[in-house]
Motif scaffolding. Sequence first.
Motif, mmCIF file in Angstrom:
data_model
loop_
_atom_site.group_PDB
_atom_site.id
_atom_site.type_symbol
_atom_site.label_atom_id
_atom_site.label_comp_id
_atom_site.label_asym_id
_atom_site.label_seq_id
_atom_site.Cartn_x
_atom_site.Cartn_y
_atom_site.Cartn_z
ATOM 1 N N ALA A 63 11.103 7.927 -0.087
ATOM 2 C CA ALA A 63 11.464 8.473 1.225
ATOM 3 C C ALA A 63 12.125 7.418 2.096
ATOM 4 O O ALA A 63 13.059 7.713 2.851
ATOM 5 N N ARG A 64 11.669 6.175 1.987
ATOM 6 C CA ARG A 64 12.233 5.108 2.808
ATOM 7 C C ARG A 64 13.662 4.770 2.415
ATOM 8 O O ARG A 64 14.468 4.398 3.277
ATOM 9 N N CYS A 65 13.974 4.855 1.119
ATOM 10 C CA CYS A 65 15.305 4.412 0.692
ATOM 11 C C CYS A 65 16.208 5.572 0.279
ATOM 12 O O CYS A 65 17.283 5.352 -0.286
ATOM 13 N N GLY A 66 15.792 6.812 0.543
ATOM 14 C CA GLY A 66 16.640 7.952 0.261
ATOM 15 C C GLY A 66 16.814 8.233 -1.211
ATOM 16 O O GLY A 66 17.891 8.668 -1.642
ATOM 17 N N SER A 67 15.761 8.002 -2.002
ATOM 18 C CA SER A 67 15.817 8.243 -3.436
ATOM 19 C C SER A 67 14.777 9.292 -3.807
ATOM 20 O O SER A 67 14.326 10.059 -2.958
ATOM 21 N N ASN A 106 19.934 -2.858 -2.044
ATOM 22 C CA ASN A 106 19.788 -3.158 -0.614
ATOM 23 C C ASN A 106 18.831 -2.185 0.051
ATOM 24 O O ASN A 106 17.968 -2.578 0.850
ATOM 25 N N SER A 107 18.982 -0.889 -0.270
ATOM 26 C CA SER A 107 18.096 0.125 0.304
ATOM 27 C C SER A 107 16.660 -0.084 -0.161
ATOM 28 O O SER A 107 15.707 0.048 0.618
ATOM 29 N N LEU A 108 16.491 -0.424 -1.446
ATOM 30 C CA LEU A 108 15.154 -0.637 -1.984
ATOM 31 C C LEU A 108 14.495 -1.860 -1.351
ATOM 32 O O LEU A 108 13.304 -1.836 -1.010
ATOM 33 N N ALA A 109 15.268 -2.942 -1.187
ATOM 34 C CA ALA A 109 14.723 -4.142 -0.561
ATOM 35 C C ALA A 109 14.291 -3.856 0.875
ATOM 36 O O ALA A 109 13.227 -4.307 1.320
ATOM 37 N N GLY A 120 0.802 -1.220 0.000
ATOM 38 C CA GLY A 120 0.000 0.000 0.000
ATOM 39 C C GLY A 120 0.831 1.265 0.000
ATOM 40 O O GLY A 120 0.402 2.295 0.540
ATOM 41 N N LEU A 121 2.020 1.205 -0.601
ATOM 42 C CA LEU A 121 2.924 2.347 -0.612
ATOM 43 C C LEU A 121 2.889 3.062 -1.963
ATOM 44 O O LEU A 121 2.728 2.426 -3.007
ATOM 45 N N SER A 122 3.047 4.370 -1.932
ATOM 46 C CA SER A 122 3.221 5.135 -3.163
ATOM 47 C C SER A 122 4.702 5.165 -3.525
ATOM 48 O O SER A 122 5.571 4.791 -2.720
ATOM 49 N N ARG A 123 5.007 5.624 -4.733
ATOM 50 C CA ARG A 123 6.409 5.772 -5.102
ATOM 51 C C ARG A 123 7.095 6.808 -4.219
ATOM 52 O O ARG A 123 8.280 6.686 -3.910
ATOM 53 N N TYR A 133 12.982 8.113 -9.864
ATOM 54 C CA TYR A 133 13.860 6.965 -10.068
ATOM 55 C C TYR A 133 13.156 5.660 -9.710
ATOM 56 O O TYR A 133 13.389 4.628 -10.347
ATOM 57 N N ILE A 134 12.283 5.692 -8.685
ATOM 58 C CA ILE A 134 11.503 4.498 -8.361
ATOM 59 C C ILE A 134 10.632 4.126 -9.563
ATOM 60 O O ILE A 134 10.528 2.949 -9.930
ATOM 61 N N ARG A 135 10.039 5.117 -10.202
ATOM 62 C CA ARG A 135 9.245 4.848 -11.402
ATOM 63 C C ARG A 135 10.128 4.262 -12.504
ATOM 64 O O ARG A 135 9.714 3.316 -13.201
ATOM 65 N N TYR A 136 11.312 4.790 -12.665
ATOM 66 C CA TYR A 136 12.222 4.297 -13.702
ATOM 67 C C TYR A 136 12.576 2.831 -13.463
ATOM 68 O O TYR A 136 12.575 2.020 -14.391
#
Length: 242
Positions: free
Chosen positions: A41-45, A67-70, A33-36, A49-52
Amino acid sequence: MSPTSASGPTAPASRHRQGDMGRRVSWRREQLGLSRQDVAARCGSVPGYIRYVEEQSVTSPGIGFLNSLANALETTVAELAGGTADLPPGTATAPYRPQFTELGVGECHRLLGTHGIGRVGLSTPDGPVILPVNYILSEDAVAYRTAPNALLASAAGNRVAFEVDRVDDALSQAWSVLLSGTARAVTDPVQVRLLNERAHCQPWAGGDRDLWIAITPTRLTGRRIAARHTYLSSAVARPELQ
Protein backbone atom coordinates in the motif's frame (compact mmCIF):
# COMPACT_ATOMS: atom_id res chain seq x y z
CA MET A 1 3.78 -25.49 -11.05
CA SER A 2 5.12 -24.13 -7.81
CA PRO A 3 6.48 -26.74 -5.39
CA THR A 4 4.28 -27.57 -2.43
CA SER A 5 4.79 -29.01 1.01
CA ALA A 6 2.93 -29.51 4.23
CA SER A 7 3.62 -25.91 5.17
CA GLY A 8 2.02 -24.56 2.00
CA PRO A 9 2.97 -23.74 -1.61
CA THR A 10 6.48 -22.53 -2.41
CA ALA A 11 7.52 -21.79 1.19
CA PRO A 12 10.61 -24.02 1.59
CA ALA A 13 11.88 -23.56 -1.95
CA SER A 14 11.37 -19.80 -2.00
CA ARG A 15 13.22 -19.37 1.28
CA HIS A 16 16.06 -21.40 -0.19
CA ARG A 17 16.21 -19.08 -3.20
CA GLN A 18 16.06 -15.87 -1.17
CA GLY A 19 18.80 -13.44 -2.20
CA ASP A 20 20.61 -10.69 -0.33
CA MET A 21 18.19 -7.96 -1.36
CA GLY A 22 15.22 -10.13 -0.42
CA ARG A 23 16.69 -10.68 3.03
CA ARG A 24 17.28 -6.95 3.49
CA VAL A 25 13.74 -6.11 2.36
CA SER A 26 12.09 -8.71 4.61
CA TRP A 27 14.33 -7.83 7.57
CA ARG A 28 13.58 -4.11 7.25
CA ARG A 29 9.85 -4.76 6.85
CA GLU A 30 9.78 -6.94 9.97
CA GLN A 31 11.88 -4.39 11.86
CA LEU A 32 9.23 -1.75 11.16
CA GLY A 33 6.43 -4.17 12.08
CA LEU A 34 4.88 -3.96 8.62
CA SER A 35 3.02 -6.65 6.70
CA ARG A 36 3.50 -7.19 2.99
CA GLN A 37 0.08 -5.60 2.53
CA ASP A 38 1.29 -2.51 4.40
CA VAL A 39 4.41 -2.20 2.24
CA ALA A 40 2.44 -2.75 -0.96
CA ALA A 41 0.00 0.00 0.00
CA ARG A 42 2.85 2.38 0.77
CA CYS A 43 4.63 1.90 -2.55
CA GLY A 44 1.63 1.38 -4.84
CA SER A 45 2.27 -2.31 -5.50
CA VAL A 46 0.57 -5.58 -4.59
CA PRO A 47 1.44 -7.97 -1.72
CA GLY A 48 2.27 -10.78 -4.15
CA TYR A 49 5.04 -8.77 -5.77
CA ILE A 50 6.49 -7.74 -2.40
CA ARG A 51 6.64 -11.44 -1.55
CA TYR A 52 8.31 -12.16 -4.89
CA VAL A 53 10.97 -9.49 -4.26
CA GLU A 54 11.66 -10.92 -0.81
CA GLU A 55 11.84 -14.57 -1.85
CA GLN A 56 13.36 -14.73 -5.32
CA SER A 57 17.13 -14.34 -5.63
CA VAL A 58 16.88 -13.54 -9.37
CA THR A 59 14.63 -10.54 -8.80
CA SER A 60 15.96 -7.28 -10.27
CA PRO A 61 13.30 -4.57 -9.86
CA GLY A 62 13.54 -1.36 -11.84
CA ILE A 63 14.99 1.73 -10.22
CA GLY A 64 11.56 3.39 -10.08
CA PHE A 65 10.10 0.58 -8.01
CA LEU A 66 13.22 0.38 -5.86
CA ASN A 67 12.90 4.07 -5.01
CA SER A 68 9.25 3.54 -4.04
CA LEU A 69 10.13 0.44 -2.02
CA ALA A 70 12.96 2.21 -0.20
CA ASN A 71 10.63 5.09 0.70
CA ALA A 72 7.99 2.61 1.89
CA LEU A 73 10.57 0.94 4.13
CA GLU A 74 11.97 4.31 5.27
CA THR A 75 15.47 3.53 4.05
CA THR A 76 17.56 4.02 0.90
CA VAL A 77 18.05 2.09 -2.32
CA ALA A 78 21.75 1.73 -1.52
CA GLU A 79 20.98 0.09 1.81
CA LEU A 80 18.47 -2.32 0.25
CA ALA A 81 20.99 -3.23 -2.43
CA GLY A 82 23.81 -3.64 0.08
CA GLY A 83 25.90 -0.88 -1.46
CA THR A 84 26.65 0.67 1.94
CA ALA A 85 27.51 -2.56 3.78
CA ASP A 86 31.28 -1.98 3.87
CA LEU A 87 31.30 1.81 4.10
CA PRO A 88 31.71 3.65 7.40
CA PRO A 89 28.77 5.97 8.17
CA GLY A 90 29.13 9.71 7.93
CA THR A 91 31.23 9.94 4.77
CA ALA A 92 28.63 11.99 2.88
CA THR A 93 28.70 15.77 2.71
CA ALA A 94 26.97 17.78 5.41
CA PRO A 95 23.34 18.70 4.70
CA TYR A 96 22.52 22.06 3.18
CA ARG A 97 21.17 24.37 5.90
CA PRO A 98 21.15 21.64 8.57
CA GLN A 99 18.48 21.65 11.25
CA PHE A 100 19.63 20.54 14.71
CA THR A 101 16.84 19.29 16.96
CA GLU A 102 16.87 18.19 20.58
CA LEU A 103 14.62 15.16 21.01
CA GLY A 104 12.12 14.73 23.83
CA VAL A 105 12.11 11.76 26.17
CA GLY A 106 9.17 10.14 24.39
CA GLU A 107 10.86 10.33 20.98
CA CYS A 108 14.14 9.02 22.46
CA HIS A 109 12.30 6.06 23.96
CA ARG A 110 10.58 5.33 20.64
CA LEU A 111 13.86 5.41 18.72
CA LEU A 112 15.51 3.12 21.27
CA GLY A 113 12.86 0.56 20.43
CA THR A 114 13.60 0.55 16.69
CA HIS A 115 17.15 -0.77 16.79
CA GLY A 116 19.07 -3.84 17.88
CA ILE A 117 22.71 -2.73 18.24
CA GLY A 118 23.99 -0.05 20.61
CA ARG A 119 27.16 0.88 22.49
CA VAL A 120 27.82 0.55 26.20
CA GLY A 121 30.32 2.92 27.78
CA LEU A 122 31.79 1.88 31.14
CA SER A 123 34.81 2.50 33.33
CA THR A 124 37.45 -0.18 33.87
CA PRO A 125 40.73 -0.30 35.82
CA ASP A 126 42.48 0.42 32.51
CA GLY A 127 40.25 3.38 31.66
CA PRO A 128 36.91 3.96 29.92
CA VAL A 129 35.81 1.58 27.17
CA ILE A 130 32.94 1.53 24.68
CA LEU A 131 31.65 -1.83 23.45
CA PRO A 132 28.90 -2.69 20.93
CA VAL A 133 26.08 -5.00 22.03
CA ASN A 134 22.88 -6.52 20.71
CA TYR A 135 20.13 -5.08 22.89
CA ILE A 136 16.40 -4.96 23.40
CA LEU A 137 14.16 -2.38 25.03
CA SER A 138 12.15 -3.94 27.85
CA GLU A 139 9.67 -1.48 29.33
CA ASP A 140 11.92 1.45 30.34
CA ALA A 141 15.20 -0.47 30.51
CA VAL A 142 17.80 -1.35 27.88
CA ALA A 143 18.99 -4.96 28.26
CA TYR A 144 21.80 -6.96 26.68
CA ARG A 145 23.29 -10.44 27.10
CA THR A 146 26.89 -11.20 27.94
CA ALA A 147 29.07 -13.87 29.53
CA PRO A 148 29.44 -13.83 33.35
CA ASN A 149 33.21 -13.36 33.10
CA ALA A 150 33.12 -10.83 30.23
CA LEU A 151 34.06 -7.18 30.56
CA LEU A 152 30.48 -6.17 29.87
CA ALA A 153 29.34 -8.12 32.92
CA SER A 154 31.38 -5.79 35.14
CA ALA A 155 28.88 -3.05 34.32
CA ALA A 156 26.49 -4.52 36.91
CA GLY A 157 26.27 -2.27 39.95
CA ASN A 158 27.96 0.66 38.20
CA ARG A 159 26.83 3.76 36.36
CA VAL A 160 27.22 3.35 32.61
CA ALA A 161 26.30 5.12 29.41
CA PHE A 162 24.45 3.62 26.45
CA GLU A 163 24.20 5.10 22.95
CA VAL A 164 22.38 4.16 19.76
CA ASP A 165 22.32 6.10 16.51
CA ARG A 166 21.42 6.02 12.85
CA VAL A 167 23.21 7.79 10.00
CA ASP A 168 21.60 8.15 6.58
CA ASP A 169 24.36 9.16 4.17
CA ALA A 170 21.96 9.34 1.25
CA LEU A 171 20.06 12.23 2.88
CA SER A 172 22.95 13.58 4.99
CA GLN A 173 20.95 13.29 8.16
CA ALA A 174 21.23 11.38 11.42
CA TRP A 175 19.97 10.97 14.95
CA SER A 176 21.42 9.66 18.20
CA VAL A 177 20.05 8.76 21.63
CA LEU A 178 22.18 8.71 24.78
CA LEU A 179 21.16 7.40 28.18
CA SER A 180 22.96 6.99 31.47
CA GLY A 181 21.99 4.93 34.48
CA THR A 182 23.02 2.16 36.82
CA ALA A 183 23.36 -1.30 35.32
CA ARG A 184 22.16 -4.42 37.14
CA ALA A 185 22.35 -8.14 36.56
CA VAL A 186 18.93 -9.70 35.94
CA THR A 187 18.65 -12.76 38.17
CA ASP A 188 14.90 -13.25 38.60
CA PRO A 189 13.97 -16.36 36.54
CA VAL A 190 10.70 -14.84 35.38
CA GLN A 191 12.40 -11.68 34.13
CA VAL A 192 15.14 -13.72 32.44
CA ARG A 193 12.53 -15.82 30.65
CA LEU A 194 10.66 -12.72 29.46
CA LEU A 195 13.88 -11.17 28.16
CA ASN A 196 14.80 -14.38 26.33
CA GLU A 197 11.36 -14.44 24.72
CA ARG A 198 11.62 -10.82 23.60
CA ALA A 199 15.16 -11.09 22.23
CA HIS A 200 15.27 -10.62 18.45
CA CYS A 201 18.35 -12.78 17.97
CA GLN A 202 21.28 -14.41 19.71
CA PRO A 203 24.25 -12.15 20.50
CA TRP A 204 26.35 -11.73 17.35
CA ALA A 205 29.53 -12.40 19.33
CA GLY A 206 28.38 -15.99 19.91
CA GLY A 207 29.44 -18.22 22.76
CA ASP A 208 27.75 -18.76 26.10
CA ARG A 209 26.17 -15.37 26.83
CA ASP A 210 23.26 -16.03 29.15
CA LEU A 211 23.71 -13.20 31.66
CA TRP A 212 21.29 -10.34 31.11
CA ILE A 213 22.38 -6.84 32.12
CA ALA A 214 19.68 -4.16 32.32
CA ILE A 215 20.23 -0.40 32.34
CA THR A 216 17.39 1.75 33.65
CA PRO A 217 18.00 5.33 32.51
CA THR A 218 18.17 8.19 34.96
CA ARG A 219 18.95 10.57 32.08
CA LEU A 220 17.79 10.21 28.49
CA THR A 221 18.61 12.68 25.72
CA GLY A 222 18.71 12.69 21.94
CA ARG A 223 19.38 14.85 18.93
CA ARG A 224 18.62 14.87 15.25
CA ILE A 225 20.41 16.53 12.33
CA ALA A 226 18.58 16.84 9.03
CA ALA A 227 18.53 18.98 5.92
CA ARG A 228 16.05 21.72 6.73
CA HIS A 229 14.01 21.42 3.55
CA THR A 230 13.93 17.60 3.76
CA TYR A 231 13.02 17.31 7.41
CA LEU A 232 10.39 20.04 7.54
CA SER A 233 8.66 18.93 4.37
CA SER A 234 8.46 15.28 5.38
CA ALA A 235 7.93 15.45 9.13
CA VAL A 236 4.15 15.37 8.78
CA ALA A 237 4.08 12.65 6.15
CA ARG A 238 6.41 10.25 7.99
CA PRO A 239 9.20 10.48 10.56
CA GLU A 240 12.73 10.45 9.20
CA LEU A 241 15.23 7.69 9.91
CA GLN A 242 12.99 5.08 11.49
